[in-house]
Design an enzyme around this catalytic site. Structure first.
Site, PDB file in Angstrom:
ATOM      1  N   SER A   8     -26.108  45.653  93.032  1.00  0.00           N
ATOM      2  CA  SER A   8     -24.949  45.328  93.972  1.00  0.00           C
ATOM      3  C   SER A   8     -25.225  43.850  94.536  1.00  0.00           C
ATOM      4  O   SER A   8     -26.159  43.637  95.375  1.00  0.00           O
ATOM      5  CB  SER A   8     -25.026  46.313  95.118  1.00  0.00           C
ATOM      6  OG  SER A   8     -23.942  45.710  96.066  1.00  0.00           O
ATOM      7  N   HIS A  33     -22.316  44.981  90.150  1.00  0.00           N
ATOM      8  CA  HIS A  33     -21.561  45.839  91.062  1.00  0.00           C
ATOM      9  C   HIS A  33     -21.021  44.936  92.061  1.00  0.00           C
ATOM     10  O   HIS A  33     -21.865  44.131  92.972  1.00  0.00           O
ATOM     11  CB  HIS A  33     -22.399  47.121  91.622  1.00  0.00           C
ATOM     12  CG  HIS A  33     -21.521  47.895  92.582  1.00  0.00           C
ATOM     13  ND1 HIS A  33     -20.727  49.011  92.187  1.00  0.00           N
ATOM     14  CD2 HIS A  33     -21.613  47.992  93.902  1.00  0.00           C
ATOM     15  CE1 HIS A  33     -20.127  49.358  93.175  1.00  0.00           C
ATOM     16  NE2 HIS A  33     -20.740  49.018  94.240  1.00  0.00           N
ATOM     17  N   ASP A  35     -18.847  44.390  95.739  1.00  0.00           N
ATOM     18  CA  ASP A  35     -18.126  45.323  96.962  1.00  0.00           C
ATOM     19  C   ASP A  35     -17.290  44.290  97.595  1.00  0.00           C
ATOM     20  O   ASP A  35     -17.976  43.504  98.273  1.00  0.00           O
ATOM     21  CB  ASP A  35     -19.466  45.518  97.716  1.00  0.00           C
ATOM     22  CG  ASP A  35     -20.338  46.687  97.144  1.00  0.00           C
ATOM     23  OD1 ASP A  35     -19.625  47.872  96.832  1.00  0.00           O
ATOM     24  OD2 ASP A  35     -21.663  46.363  96.850  1.00  0.00           O
ATOM     25  N   HIS A  66     -15.755  47.432  93.237  1.00  0.00           N
ATOM     26  CA  HIS A  66     -15.711  48.446  94.115  1.00  0.00           C
ATOM     27  C   HIS A  66     -14.954  48.048  95.400  1.00  0.00           C
ATOM     28  O   HIS A  66     -15.441  47.264  96.161  1.00  0.00           O
ATOM     29  CB  HIS A  66     -16.979  49.006  94.558  1.00  0.00           C
ATOM     30  CG  HIS A  66     -17.185  49.995  95.500  1.00  0.00           C
ATOM     31  ND1 HIS A  66     -18.269  50.443  96.287  1.00  0.00           N
ATOM     32  CD2 HIS A  66     -16.178  50.967  95.988  1.00  0.00           C
ATOM     33  CE1 HIS A  66     -17.958  51.438  97.134  1.00  0.00           C
ATOM     34  NE2 HIS A  66     -16.647  51.831  97.009  1.00  0.00           N
ATOM     35  N   MET A 137     -20.197  58.197  96.948  1.00  0.00           N
ATOM     36  CA  MET A 137     -20.922  57.315  98.014  1.00  0.00           C
ATOM     37  C   MET A 137     -22.207  58.173  98.492  1.00  0.00           C
ATOM     38  O   MET A 137     -21.716  59.127  98.972  1.00  0.00           O
ATOM     39  CB  MET A 137     -19.885  56.946  98.995  1.00  0.00           C
ATOM     40  CG  MET A 137     -18.965  55.775  98.384  1.00  0.00           C
ATOM     41  SD  MET A 137     -19.559  54.472  97.682  1.00  0.00           S
ATOM     42  CE  MET A 137     -20.609  53.544  99.095  1.00  0.00           C
ATOM     43  N   GLY A 144     -24.913  47.487 103.100  1.00  0.00           N
ATOM     44  CA  GLY A 144     -25.863  47.604 102.369  1.00  0.00           C
ATOM     45  C   GLY A 144     -27.004  48.282 103.166  1.00  0.00           C
ATOM     46  O   GLY A 144     -27.200  48.055 104.275  1.00  0.00           O
ATOM     47  N   GLY A 145     -28.282  48.676 102.479  1.00  0.00           N
ATOM     48  CA  GLY A 145     -29.507  48.921 103.414  1.00  0.00           C
ATOM     49  C   GLY A 145     -29.508  50.050 104.086  1.00  0.00           C
ATOM     50  O   GLY A 145     -30.404  50.414 105.073  1.00  0.00           O
ATOM     51  N   GLY A 176     -25.369  53.680  96.907  1.00  0.00           N
ATOM     52  CA  GLY A 176     -25.906  53.428  98.258  1.00  0.00           C
ATOM     53  C   GLY A 176     -27.077  54.261  98.553  1.00  0.00           C
ATOM     54  O   GLY A 176     -27.581  55.363  97.990  1.00  0.00           O
ATOM     55  N   GLY A 177     -28.284  53.319  98.916  1.00  0.00           N
ATOM     56  CA  GLY A 177     -29.670  53.970  99.315  1.00  0.00           C
ATOM     57  C   GLY A 177     -30.433  54.530  97.945  1.00  0.00           C
ATOM     58  O   GLY A 177     -31.291  55.011  98.168  1.00  0.00           O
TER      59      GLY A 177
HETATM   60  C1  DX5 Z   1     -21.700  49.896 100.491  1.00  0.00           C
HETATM   61  C2  DX5 Z   1     -21.662  49.502  99.018  1.00  0.00           C
HETATM   62  C3  DX5 Z   1     -22.940  49.403  98.032  1.00  0.00           C
HETATM   63  C4  DX5 Z   1     -23.896  48.574  98.909  1.00  0.00           C
HETATM   64  C5  DX5 Z   1     -25.181  49.603  98.277  1.00  0.00           C
HETATM   65  O1  DX5 Z   1     -20.781  50.168 101.228  1.00  0.00           O
HETATM   66  O2  DX5 Z   1     -20.664  50.007  98.383  1.00  0.00           O
HETATM   67  O3  DX5 Z   1     -22.433  48.882  96.997  1.00  0.00           O
HETATM   68  O4  DX5 Z   1     -23.901  47.427  98.412  1.00  0.00           O
HETATM   69  O5  DX5 Z   1     -26.500  49.018  99.077  1.00  0.00           O
HETATM   70  P1  DX5 Z   1     -27.772  49.517  98.931  1.00  0.00           P
HETATM   71  O6  DX5 Z   1     -28.138  49.787  97.637  1.00  0.00           O
HETATM   72  O7  DX5 Z   1     -28.692  48.379  99.736  1.00  0.00           O
HETATM   73  O8  DX5 Z   1     -27.451  50.613  99.669  1.00  0.00           O
HETATM   74 ZN    ZN Z   2     -20.196  49.574  96.257  1.00  0.00          ZN
END
Ligand code: DX5
Ligand code: ZN
Length: 218
Positions: A8, A33, A35, A66, A137, A144-145, A176-177
């Site tokens: 992402s 990916h 966002d 996304h 999700m 993120g994070g 996510g995560g």
């Molecule tokens: C969250 C996004 C994710 C995010 C994932 O709203 O859709 O794609 O970037 O980030 P990580 O992997 O850090 O959870």
């Molecule tokens: Zn995403």
């Protein structure tokens, strides 16, 4: 089928965007990916069309967009023109989801639908055969994070059952995560594509982190 990794870009260094895009190009990653957040559907704004344009200019892998925006129908053609290969909209943002999905396909893209953590898989029963991707999700969208929500495993199993029962060929994407701690279990229960933001870009060696994830899940 080979399991896929989709870094992402939200977690990339936007001051070094070309460098990070080329890192993904040269890595074992399968998809980019991307966002897109509007500050309305989710409590955060990420980036929009000019930044996506800069990414697609250098990216040489599948572009998985996304959309975390209200009324995504307004921008379907725009994202097709910008080079999106897969366009994922949120179930919760679409009143006429069937129409939206058909419009995405008519614009020449694969169609995905994302579900928030509280949204049950069952809402997709009557549309699953039309979907190329379902994005479950595993955090609340917007940032993120965040840490992974454990209930996701149950939803993957339910979605896998629905896909098999309906004889659909939908890919299951988890967003996510995701880390090396849950990747293996996620694919074991049925995930096909793992999105990973912070885990990749905040690591000491993102290229190696992507390669490790690919090895763990295949
Ligand atoms: C969250 C996004 C994710 C995010 C994932 O709203 O859709 O794609 O970037 O980030 P990580 O992997 O850090 O959870
Ligand atoms: Zn995403």
């Amino acid at each position: 089928m080979e399991k896929l990794v989709a870094p992402s870009i939200l977690a990339a260094d936007f001051g070094n965007l070309q460098r990070d895009v080329e890192m993904v190009n040269d890595s074992k990653a399968d998809w980019f990916h991307i966002d897109i957040m509007d500050g309305v559907f989710v409590p955060n704004i990420s980036f929009g069309m000019p930044v996506l344009k800069s990414i697609t200019k250098h990216a040489n892998k599948i572009i998985d967009v996304h959309l975390m925006i209200v009324d995504p129908d307004r921008y379907i053609q725009t994202f097709a023109d910008l080079g999106a290969d897969i366009l994922t909209v949120h179930y919760e943002a679409c009143t006429h989801l069937h129409r939206t999905v058909q419009a995405i396909k008519a614009a020449g893209m694969k169609a995905g639908v994302a579900l928030n953590p509280h949204t049950p898989i069952a809402v997709l029963e009557d549309i699953i055969k039309d979907l190329d991707v379902v994005c479950i999700m595993s955090v609340n969208p917007g940032f993120g994070g965040q840490s992974f929500i454990e209930n996701t495993y149950k939803k993957i199993q339910q979605l896998k059952n629905l896909i098999e029962f309906s004889e659909a060929s939908t890919l299951i994407e988890i967003d996510g995560g995701v880390t090396d701690q849950n990747a293996n279990k996620l694919v074991e229960v049925g995930a096909n594509v793992l999105v990973a933001g912070s885990f990749v870009f905040k690591s000491d060696n993102p290229t190696e982190t992507i390669e490790n994830l690919k090895t763990i899940i295949n």
